[in-house]
Design a protein around this motif. Structure first.
Motif, PDB file in Angstrom:
ATOM      1  N   ARG A  10       0.835  -1.202   0.000  1.00 28.87           N
ATOM      2  CA  ARG A  10       0.000   0.000   0.000  1.00 28.87           C
ATOM      3  C   ARG A  10       0.875   1.259   0.000  1.00 28.87           C
ATOM      4  O   ARG A  10       0.607   2.214  -0.721  1.00 28.87           O
ATOM      5  CB  ARG A  10      -0.938  -0.013   1.209  1.00 28.87           C
ATOM      6  CG  ARG A  10      -2.224   0.725   0.899  1.00 28.87           C
ATOM      7  CD  ARG A  10      -3.340   0.508   1.881  1.00 28.87           C
ATOM      8  NE  ARG A  10      -3.073   1.112   3.154  1.00 28.87           N
ATOM      9  CZ  ARG A  10      -3.174   0.480   4.317  1.00 28.87           C
ATOM     10  NH1 ARG A  10      -3.541  -0.785   4.341  1.00 28.87           N
ATOM     11  NH2 ARG A  10      -2.929   1.095   5.434  1.00 28.87           N
ATOM     12  N   LEU A  11       1.931   1.214   0.783  1.00 23.32           N
ATOM     13  CA  LEU A  11       2.827   2.374   0.841  1.00 23.32           C
ATOM     14  C   LEU A  11       3.520   2.603  -0.498  1.00 23.32           C
ATOM     15  O   LEU A  11       3.644   3.737  -0.960  1.00 23.32           O
ATOM     16  CB  LEU A  11       3.871   2.190   1.951  1.00 23.32           C
ATOM     17  CG  LEU A  11       3.328   2.290   3.370  1.00 23.32           C
ATOM     18  CD1 LEU A  11       4.417   1.999   4.383  1.00 23.32           C
ATOM     19  CD2 LEU A  11       2.719   3.657   3.642  1.00 23.32           C
ATOM     20  N   ASN A  13       2.361   1.769  -3.372  1.00 22.17           N
ATOM     21  CA  ASN A  13       1.342   2.265  -4.280  1.00 22.17           C
ATOM     22  C   ASN A  13       1.092   3.754  -4.044  1.00 22.17           C
ATOM     23  O   ASN A  13       1.001   4.541  -4.976  1.00 22.17           O
ATOM     24  CB  ASN A  13       0.054   1.459  -4.070  1.00 22.17           C
ATOM     25  CG  ASN A  13      -0.850   1.561  -5.269  1.00 22.17           C
ATOM     26  OD1 ASN A  13      -0.366   1.698  -6.389  1.00 22.17           O
ATOM     27  ND2 ASN A  13      -2.141   1.527  -5.032  1.00 22.17           N
ATOM     28  N   GLN A  14       1.035   4.129  -2.759  1.00 25.05           N
ATOM     29  CA  GLN A  14       0.821   5.548  -2.428  1.00 25.05           C
ATOM     30  C   GLN A  14       1.971   6.403  -2.939  1.00 25.05           C
ATOM     31  O   GLN A  14       1.771   7.493  -3.450  1.00 25.05           O
ATOM     32  CB  GLN A  14       0.704   5.732  -0.913  1.00 25.05           C
ATOM     33  CG  GLN A  14      -0.699   5.462  -0.398  1.00 25.05           C
ATOM     34  CD  GLN A  14      -0.728   5.420   1.130  1.00 25.05           C
ATOM     35  OE1 GLN A  14       0.274   5.663   1.799  1.00 25.05           O
ATOM     36  NE2 GLN A  14      -1.880   5.089   1.676  1.00 25.05           N
ATOM     37  N   ARG A  17       1.647   7.306  -6.594  1.00 26.15           N
ATOM     38  CA  ARG A  17       0.461   8.002  -7.117  1.00 26.15           C
ATOM     39  C   ARG A  17       0.302   9.404  -6.557  1.00 26.15           C
ATOM     40  O   ARG A  17       0.644   9.670  -5.411  1.00 26.15           O
ATOM     41  CB  ARG A  17      -0.785   7.169  -6.816  1.00 26.15           C
ATOM     42  CG  ARG A  17      -0.742   5.880  -7.620  1.00 26.15           C
ATOM     43  CD  ARG A  17      -2.033   5.159  -7.613  1.00 26.15           C
ATOM     44  NE  ARG A  17      -1.894   3.906  -8.325  1.00 26.15           N
ATOM     45  CZ  ARG A  17      -2.246   3.734  -9.595  1.00 26.15           C
ATOM     46  NH1 ARG A  17      -2.764   4.720 -10.283  1.00 26.15           N
ATOM     47  NH2 ARG A  17      -2.088   2.569 -10.171  1.00 26.15           N
ATOM     48  N   GLU A  19      -1.615  12.250  -4.892  1.00 22.77           N
ATOM     49  CA  GLU A  19      -2.580  12.122  -3.797  1.00 22.77           C
ATOM     50  C   GLU A  19      -3.997  12.539  -4.198  1.00 22.77           C
ATOM     51  O   GLU A  19      -4.969  11.885  -3.842  1.00 22.77           O
ATOM     52  CB  GLU A  19      -2.110  13.019  -2.656  1.00 22.77           C
ATOM     53  CG  GLU A  19      -2.418  12.465  -1.283  1.00 22.77           C
ATOM     54  CD  GLU A  19      -1.881  13.401  -0.215  1.00 22.77           C
ATOM     55  OE1 GLU A  19      -2.636  13.674   0.717  1.00 22.77           O
ATOM     56  OE2 GLU A  19      -0.734  13.858  -0.351  1.00 22.77           O
ATOM     57  N   GLY A  22      -4.957  10.254  -7.938  1.00 24.94           N
ATOM     58  CA  GLY A  22      -4.670   8.818  -8.040  1.00 24.94           C
ATOM     59  C   GLY A  22      -3.904   8.445  -9.299  1.00 24.94           C
ATOM     60  O   GLY A  22      -3.567   7.279  -9.516  1.00 24.94           O
TER      61      GLY A  22
END
Ligand SMILES: Nc1nc2c(ncn2[C@@H]2O[C@H](COP(=O)(O)OP(=O)(O)OP(=O)(O)O)[C@@H](O)[C@H]2O)c(=O)[nH]1
Length: 181
Positions: A10-11, A13-14, A17, A19, A22
């Motif tokens: 998840r990190l 992916n964040q 992208r 904020e 996306g």
């Protein structure tokens, strides 16, 4: 999958992208373009970089407020992603500027894909929560590998130059970089 691995994913992916929208961010854009150039150098596959700038976006912020401007940017990204082909990638370059990578097409097809996207954005109005409809248009500039450059920065710069020509020629249109510029 352990919680630790899921969190790690998840990190990652964040970190890849933007904020707000996306879309992939500028850092990932740099990495993917480098990868694409390395691949194309080996297999000879052409690709295009499309610089996309929303037209008169300041007027949208001025008329509806910054918060609605943010919602419009999110809706814009959703619409673009809906209409891109599976292997095309969209990046937020900054503000109301985006980049699209179109792999594996010859120059004429790259231009046609960009034109189709441009028309699609104009046709598909964005509906706000209070049912207000906003028509967005975009100006696009296209540069192609290897014709217009062999490095990431050259290709981006030339797509940007072509995008400015699209603005100068009336906006809501696509221009292909030409060496006479
Ligand atoms: N709401 C919102 N606005 C943003 C964001 N990033 C940039 N902007 C706004 O986008 C606008 C860009 O305006 P300009 O560069 O003048 O361009 P424009 O009005 O789109 O006009 P042209 O590009 O010449 O067609 C500015 O008002 C910025 O404040 C954002 O994340 N959210």
């Amino acid at each position: 999958m352990t919680d630790q691995v899921a969190l790690q994913e998840r990190l990652e992916n964040q970190a890849a992208r933007d904020e707000l929208t996306g879309a992939f961010n500028r850092r990932v854009c740099h990495e993917i373009l480098e990868q694409q150039i390395a691949t194309s150098r080996i297999n000879g596959e052409p690709f295009a970089v499309v610089f996309v700038d929303i037209d008169y976006f300041k007027a949208i912020n001025d008329q509806y407020g910054h918060r609605v401007g943010d919602i419009v940017l999110q809706a814009f990204v959703s619409k673009m992603e809906e209409h891109l082909r599976e292997n095309d990638l969209l990046f937020r370059w900054g503000g109301e500027e985006f980049l699209v990578l179109l792999p594996d097409l010859d120059e004429a097809k790259q231009y046609r894909v960009a034109e189709k996207l441009c028309k699609t954005i104009e046709r598909n109005r964005i509906t706000l929560a209070d049912q207000t409809e906003i028509t967005l248009t975009v100006s696009m500039g296209v540069s192609t590998y290897p014709a217009h450059g062999s490095t990431r920065d050259q290709l981006i710069e030339k797509a940007d130059i072509a995008m400015y020509r699209a603005k100068a020629n009336g906006r809501n249109r696509v221009e292909l970089y030409s060496d006479s510029e």
